[in-house]
Design an enzyme around this catalytic site. Sequence first.
Site, PDB file in Angstrom:
ATOM      1  N   ASP A 101      -3.607   7.678   7.873  1.00  0.00           N
ATOM      2  CA  ASP A 101      -2.272   8.203   7.937  1.00  0.00           C
ATOM      3  C   ASP A 101      -2.120   8.765   9.681  1.00  0.00           C
ATOM      4  O   ASP A 101      -2.307  10.130   9.414  1.00  0.00           O
ATOM      5  CB  ASP A 101      -1.685   9.202   6.808  1.00  0.00           C
ATOM      6  CG  ASP A 101      -0.033   8.280   6.296  1.00  0.00           C
ATOM      7  OD1 ASP A 101       0.340   8.546   7.417  1.00  0.00           O
ATOM      8  OD2 ASP A 101      -0.121   7.909   5.543  1.00  0.00           O
ATOM      9  N   ASP A 202       3.387   6.489  10.205  1.00  0.00           N
ATOM     10  CA  ASP A 202       4.321   7.558   9.228  1.00  0.00           C
ATOM     11  C   ASP A 202       5.949   7.479  10.040  1.00  0.00           C
ATOM     12  O   ASP A 202       5.899   7.811  11.437  1.00  0.00           O
ATOM     13  CB  ASP A 202       4.388   9.142   9.581  1.00  0.00           C
ATOM     14  CG  ASP A 202       5.036   9.484   8.099  1.00  0.00           C
ATOM     15  OD1 ASP A 202       5.237   8.719   6.925  1.00  0.00           O
ATOM     16  OD2 ASP A 202       5.789  10.217   8.544  1.00  0.00           O
ATOM     17  N   GLU A 258       4.987   2.439   9.311  1.00  0.00           N
ATOM     18  CA  GLU A 258       5.903   3.223   8.409  1.00  0.00           C
ATOM     19  C   GLU A 258       6.980   2.570   9.551  1.00  0.00           C
ATOM     20  O   GLU A 258       7.961   3.836   9.998  1.00  0.00           O
ATOM     21  CB  GLU A 258       5.708   3.408   7.534  1.00  0.00           C
ATOM     22  CG  GLU A 258       6.488   4.066   6.135  1.00  0.00           C
ATOM     23  CD  GLU A 258       6.789   4.921   6.161  1.00  0.00           C
ATOM     24  OE1 GLU A 258       7.114   5.529   5.403  1.00  0.00           O
ATOM     25  OE2 GLU A 258       7.591   5.565   7.231  1.00  0.00           O
ATOM     26  N   HIS A 334       3.454   5.386  -2.498  1.00  0.00           N
ATOM     27  CA  HIS A 334       3.330   7.230  -2.197  1.00  0.00           C
ATOM     28  C   HIS A 334       5.203   7.507  -2.257  1.00  0.00           C
ATOM     29  O   HIS A 334       5.518   8.762  -3.334  1.00  0.00           O
ATOM     30  CB  HIS A 334       2.782   8.497  -1.629  1.00  0.00           C
ATOM     31  CG  HIS A 334       2.987   8.098  -0.334  1.00  0.00           C
ATOM     32  ND1 HIS A 334       3.291   7.140   0.510  1.00  0.00           N
ATOM     33  CD2 HIS A 334       3.556   8.856   0.223  1.00  0.00           C
ATOM     34  CE1 HIS A 334       3.457   7.349   1.278  1.00  0.00           C
ATOM     35  NE2 HIS A 334       4.096   8.694   1.588  1.00  0.00           N
ATOM     36  N   ASP A 335       6.319   7.040  -1.935  1.00  0.00           N
ATOM     37  CA  ASP A 335       7.804   7.214  -1.808  1.00  0.00           C
ATOM     38  C   ASP A 335       8.644   6.195  -2.649  1.00  0.00           C
ATOM     39  O   ASP A 335       9.613   6.484  -2.489  1.00  0.00           O
ATOM     40  CB  ASP A 335       8.118   7.139  -0.266  1.00  0.00           C
ATOM     41  CG  ASP A 335       7.407   7.880   0.325  1.00  0.00           C
ATOM     42  OD1 ASP A 335       7.123   8.404   0.646  1.00  0.00           O
ATOM     43  OD2 ASP A 335       7.340   7.031   2.133  1.00  0.00           O
TER      44      ASP A 335
HETATM   45  O1  TEU Z   1       8.650   8.245   4.701  1.00  0.00           O
HETATM   46  C1  TEU Z   1       9.394   7.737   5.728  1.00  0.00           C
HETATM   47  C2  TEU Z   1      10.685   7.013   5.238  1.00  0.00           C
HETATM   48  O2  TEU Z   1      11.045   6.520   5.242  1.00  0.00           O
HETATM   49  C3  TEU Z   1      10.884   7.450   3.738  1.00  0.00           C
HETATM   50  O3  TEU Z   1      11.700   9.099   4.254  1.00  0.00           O
HETATM   51  C4  TEU Z   1      11.523   6.901   2.583  1.00  0.00           C
HETATM   52  O4  TEU Z   1      13.035   6.492   2.982  1.00  0.00           O
HETATM   53  C5  TEU Z   1      11.490   7.757   1.622  1.00  0.00           C
HETATM   54  O5  TEU Z   1      10.532   9.111   0.595  1.00  0.00           O
HETATM   55  C6  TEU Z   1      12.212   7.519   0.558  1.00  0.00           C
HETATM   56  O6  TEU Z   1      12.169   8.553  -0.451  1.00  0.00           O
HETATM   57  C7  TEU Z   1       7.357   8.827   5.169  1.00  0.00           C
HETATM   58  C8  TEU Z   1       6.399   9.423   3.896  1.00  0.00           C
HETATM   59  O7  TEU Z   1       6.050   8.366   3.477  1.00  0.00           O
HETATM   60  C9  TEU Z   1       6.993  10.336   3.438  1.00  0.00           C
HETATM   61  O8  TEU Z   1       5.919  10.670   2.592  1.00  0.00           O
HETATM   62  C10 TEU Z   1       7.338  11.701   4.236  1.00  0.00           C
HETATM   63  O9  TEU Z   1       7.503  12.136   3.539  1.00  0.00           O
HETATM   64  C11 TEU Z   1       7.950  11.543   5.649  1.00  0.00           C
HETATM   65  O10 TEU Z   1       8.034  10.606   5.948  1.00  0.00           O
HETATM   66  C12 TEU Z   1       8.218  12.433   6.787  1.00  0.00           C
HETATM   67  O11 TEU Z   1       7.001  12.783   6.969  1.00  0.00           O
END
Ligand code: TEU
Length: 558
Positions: A101, A202, A258, A334-335
């Site tokens: 990542d 990210d 992402e 994970h999100d």
């Molecule tokens: O996620 C970015 C993102 O677009 C997410 O925020 C998503 O929309 C959100 O989690 C939905 O609730 C990335 C990572 O995957 C995330 O875990 C991090 O918290 C975020 O960036 C900040 O680095």
Amino acid sequence: MQNEKKAWWKEAVIYQIYPRSFADSNGDGIGDLNGITEHLPYVKELGVDVIWLSPVYKSPNDDNGYDISDYRDIMTEFGTMDDFDRLLKKAHELGLKIVMDLVVNHTSDEHSWFVESRKSVDNPYRDYYIWKEPKDGHEPNNWESWFSGPAWEFDEATGMYYLHCFTKKQPDLNWENPKVRDEVFDMMTWWCEKGIDGFRMDVISMISKDQAFPDGPDKDGIYGDLAPSVCNGPRVHEFLQEMNRRVLSKYDLLTVGETAKVTIEEAKKYANSDGTELGMVFQFEHVDQLNEKESVIGKWTTAKPQMTGVRAVLDKWACELEGCAWNSLYWDNHDQPRAVSRFGNDAPEWRELSAKMLATNLHMMKGTPYIYQGEELGMTNMVFESIEDCRDVEELNAYRQYVEEHKMVSPETMLACFGAVGRDNARTPMQWNGSLNAGFTSGTPWIPVNPNYKVINAEAALADPDSVFYYYKKLIALRHGNPVIVYGNYEPLMGDSRTVYAFARNYENRRLIVACNWTEYNQPCPLFDGIAGEELISNYTTHKDGILQPYEARAVLV
Ligand code: TEU
Ligand code: CA
């Protein structure tokens, strides 16, 4: 017929590991690198090609490692750089690649660059971050951080504000500064020289900000939306092309951006088939899909997505990227909440069938599929009884803002929303077996284990030839053995059906027909009637003419 350029990462299946919740090797309740190394044979058994590791770098864990304080060191709780090197070596020995990542939109406020930057306006690191004078004694604009509250934090030392699109412990890097780009590219090169196989980048769509920093449109009646000025910004493609020239093009990497708020038009640039930027991007439309009446506030909802809406999005992406950019495919990560709970049916009688149906639907599509740890077991969402059960900074901040401060949402409703779409659903520990704490840890897990682990766990799945695990294994093997699944062009079918998601894939005189019933009832489906073909996979052993049985999925090659 398509003449798609071949690449190893187009033919691969990726398995995402969230290290904190995967396997704890030393009993402190936190997953770690040695825990991953121990379980590599499990990942190998599944048959995937690549592991994407969520961040393992040094971090104070305000956002579970997405706040990095040292890019060239390992998070203390996860182990040491020696542990990482061993993991990489073992993985390579097993024929598994490792994708890291890359979190470079922001750092931790504890990164040495930021520690320096905040000291004084003439510090050499000042312009590594985005600093602004107060406007009428307030924040420079109305932007809301992605995780609630203002996106600007006042810093006493110099009397100025810094920008943080995420938490205030995640200050945004200033990509306008060429020194920042040099630092990032050097660091990436350092990891490539170590032998890693790619990067998941990210929020890479957010690295270029509109330098006018204008107010955003009203978001929730409290703050303005930063996305229009921050996502797919003016110089983002220029920065990625520079990254590509200076780093990516020198290695044979898998790269996936992402890209929050990416549109098809933008994706065609990020993931263009000339390879001047990234290999592919994650789009969000099928997981962000909500109409206004379904939203409690912002992303928070308890409504389930409709198949027709999901299909409209995925078909559009598949058709429009055809031949000009490569797709990535995912139901969860994970999100996101657990796939089977969100898109399928996690009631005991339907859980396995619907998990297999969803897997068929996704893995037969065009693009590189991503599997999130536990998805291959049909792991489900969690029930959050109280805010004490929650760990995610996004949930905790939303609770504070909407329930406690503004009293816009009741505690019960907010917790129900967390149970439906909260990120903690994906972060409960991996369920290895039926013993205490699901075999994840001998200590106290950092986040509660889902109580259904006695039924849903890897040991049980490996002992059952009919399990979701072996179904995924078969899907992955099919992809490796059938170029039509990788390179065949995509053709939507049965667009009028409100219940069956069907499509075909065509490649060198072969036609693969796929149909998936998204409901718990029989549904009409004429696609397989009178067809003599080879059934590649199905979650039912017997079929009925003209219909698909509850959550039935079939893929037939003719
Ligand atoms: O996620 C970015 C993102 O677009 C997410 O925020 C998503 O929309 C959100 O989690 C939905 O609730 C990335 C990572 O995957 C995330 O875990 C991090 O918290 C975020 O960036 C900040 O680095
Ligand atoms: Ca541990």
